[in-house]
Design a protein around this motif. Structure first.
Motif, PDB file in Angstrom:
ATOM      1  N   GLY A 402       0.803  -1.218   0.000  1.00 48.30           N
ATOM      2  CA  GLY A 402       0.000   0.000   0.000  1.00 48.30           C
ATOM      3  C   GLY A 402       0.832   1.261   0.000  1.00 48.30           C
ATOM      4  O   GLY A 402       0.465   2.267  -0.612  1.00 48.30           O
ATOM      5  N   LEU A 423      -7.664   0.215  -2.478  1.00 40.84           N
ATOM      6  CA  LEU A 423      -6.450   0.265  -1.674  1.00 40.84           C
ATOM      7  C   LEU A 423      -6.792   0.246  -0.188  1.00 40.84           C
ATOM      8  O   LEU A 423      -6.150  -0.463   0.596  1.00 40.84           O
ATOM      9  CB  LEU A 423      -5.649   1.522  -2.027  1.00 40.84           C
ATOM     10  N   ALA A 426      -7.776  -3.243   0.750  1.00 44.82           N
ATOM     11  CA  ALA A 426      -6.618  -4.137   0.842  1.00 44.82           C
ATOM     12  C   ALA A 426      -5.896  -3.947   2.170  1.00 44.82           C
ATOM     13  O   ALA A 426      -5.494  -4.918   2.807  1.00 44.82           O
ATOM     14  CB  ALA A 426      -5.669  -3.885  -0.325  1.00 44.82           C
ATOM     15  N   GLU A 427      -5.746  -2.713   2.593  1.00 43.97           N
ATOM     16  CA  GLU A 427      -5.032  -2.452   3.838  1.00 43.97           C
ATOM     17  C   GLU A 427      -5.841  -2.898   5.053  1.00 43.97           C
ATOM     18  O   GLU A 427      -5.269  -3.184   6.104  1.00 43.97           O
ATOM     19  CB  GLU A 427      -4.692  -0.972   3.941  1.00 43.97           C
ATOM     20  N   TYR A 439      -4.753  -6.245  -3.405  1.00 42.66           N
ATOM     21  CA  TYR A 439      -3.608  -5.495  -3.922  1.00 42.66           C
ATOM     22  C   TYR A 439      -3.411  -5.758  -5.411  1.00 42.66           C
ATOM     23  O   TYR A 439      -3.001  -4.872  -6.166  1.00 42.66           O
ATOM     24  CB  TYR A 439      -2.338  -5.840  -3.157  1.00 42.66           C
TER      25      TYR A 439
END
Length: 486
Positions: A402, A423, A426-427, A439
């Motif tokens: 990230g 994003l 994903a984090e 990701y």
């Protein structure tokens, strides 16, 4: 790219010459002799190059190790890193002491992060990311508590960053960073005996007994070619770098005694998204196809890199990768066809930072030949936005994808709500597998829209003699000196 990813707009592939007369003397029994470049610093939050990482990874033990390919986090100084909701994280520490005998406590970490983050030399952007948490506290000597304002599953990955190493209270009180860099005090498997000797090196002494491993490491500063020859002649045990002109001979000089590993560095061509000439993704893909990455690798970059196969470098890419991204391929015919389709005409200027002309000019010349468009290079302007692509060398401080993906988008001026949401998802993902899949979605979007074109990823080399065994390396630490057997 200002807050999340450290961007260095100059080449780091030049070789620093230094004397290496000590390499003429074989190491004593039980002592491993290692040749390396002069480190720029031994402050863990400021280390950016291979030789500095080699030394600091021996002097400090990180909270955890992270393997990008498997997504596995292995606790080191931390006994456990846990969370039930990915918002409140608890880090339990193993008992440890600094090399000066003082205890390593949870407060050591909290105080170090707060103090170091405010220093102008700090090159660990993950510090600022971590300190944006709601609060970081030390409820007791063995516990760090991190409270976030939103779920983040990447915290264990962030905590593996070498720049988060703790510093003893003595240096945090004096803040005499120059003195500490000359005689650093860590919590790792080795301590530095005496101060570091610029131009000469230093001696590492193992803190705890490890049968079969070196009890001392003689670090010898010098020029990589001389170190390579000294290992070949039996006068040095290990050379931590291999220069480009020894790259081919390495494979037969040290057939089963050489190692390559990915480094946390990558090169990109960033397109000015605000420039109308490059607002069409067709044009951006054309220029990506016009880059002969293999020619750059074999030419000005002296075999110290691998042509890019993906947007994320191997040190940062979650999950095993196969194949090559379409925008990473050299295809001059396709590039010319795309430029004709977009009715694009030159001239074009490729911008570079200070001291990067050795590879940016060949890049521009190659684009001119491949695409048939007048292309030149010049340094980035001191003010204002460039009217053409710019070369970027990105040095990573953490293995979290990230940080790099958001930083690349910021550098190119790329904004997209879907990109930002994917994003964030994903984090916040609960598992490494889920994070890896998300990701990839983000990476694929950037490869489709192509605000930046991947050029190469850097790698390290090491060669060693016949009495040295079990040599391995990781992207952020380099050669693991503590693991080497003799």
């Amino acid at each position: 790219m200002r807050s999340r990813v450290l961007v260095v707009l100059f080449a780091v592939f030049g070789l620093v010459a230094a004397g290496c007369s000590e390499s003429d003397t074989p190491a004593a029994p039980g002592v491993l002799s290692v040749g390396l470049h002069e480190p720029a610093t031994l402050l863990p939050a400021d280390v950016q190059e291979q030789s500095g990482r080699l030394v600091t990874s021996a002097l400090w033990t990180p909270l955890a190790d992270y393997d990008a390919a498997s997504g596995k986090v292995t606790e080191r100084a931390a006994e456990s890193i846990t969370s039930t909701d990915r918002k409140q994280w608890t880090v339990r520490l193993r008992p440890a002491r600094f090399h000066d005998g003082s205890p390593v406590t949870a407060q050591s970490y909290v105080d170090t992060w707060r103090v170091v983050a405010g220093q102008p030399w700090a090159a660990a952007p993950i510090l600022n990311r971590l300190l944006r948490a709601t609060s970081i506290t030390a409820p007791d000597d063995a516990t760090i508590r991190i409270d976030l304002d939103r779920p983040a599953g990447q915290v264990p990955v962030w905590l593996s960053a070498p720049g988060l190493a703790p510093l003893p209270r003595s240096v945090l009180g004096s803040r005499d960073w120059n003195a500490f860099a000359r005689a650093p005090i860590g919590n790792g498997p080795f301590r530095l005996e005496g101060p570091w000797r610029p131009g000469s090196g230093g001696k590492l002494v193992r803190v705890a007994d490890a049968p079969g491993k070196a009890r001392e490491i003689d670090l010898r500063v010098g020029e990589p070619a001389a170190h390579y020859d000294a290992v070949k002649a039996g006068k040095l045990d290990l050379a931590a770098e291999v220069p480009g002109d020894r790259h081919e001979s390495m494979h037969h000089d040290f057939a089963d005694r050489h190692l390559s590993w990915p480094l946390p560095e990558a090169g990109y061509l960033t397109f000015p998204m605000a420039d109308k000439r490059f607002s069409d993704p067709t044009v951006r893909h054309a220029f990506a196809f016009g880059v002969d990455r293999a020619a750059l690798e074999a030419g000005p970059l002296q075999h110290q890199v691998d042509p890019a196969k993906a947007l994320l470098p191997p040190s940062d890419a979650p999950g095993e990768r196969s194949g090559i991204c379409r925008a990473c391929a050299f295809d001059a015919a396709a590039g010319k066809a795309l430029l004709a389709q977009a009715s694009f005409t030159g001239p074009v200027t490729v911008y570079s930072g200070p001291r990067s002309e050795n590879w940016t000019k060949p890049l521009a010349d190659g684009l001119a030949t491949a695409l048939g468009v007048q292309t030149t290079s010049k340094p980035l302007p001191a003010t204002g936005s460039p009217d053409g692509p710019a070369t970027l060398l990105v040095k990573l401080g953490t293995a979290s994808p990230g940080e790099l993906l958001s930083g690349l988008a910021e550098a190119a001026g790329y904004t997209d709500d879907g990109f930002k949401q994917n994003l964030a998802d994903a984090e916040a993902a609960a598992t490494p597998q889920e994070a890896g899949e998300l990701y990839r979605l983000v990476e694929n979007q950037l490869l489709r829209d192509l605000p930046v074109a991947p050029l190469w990823t850097t790698h390290g080399h090491a060669v060693w003699d016949g009495r040295t065994h079990d040599v391995k390396a990781t992207p952020f630490a380099g050669v693991d000196l503590a693991a080497i057997a003799m």
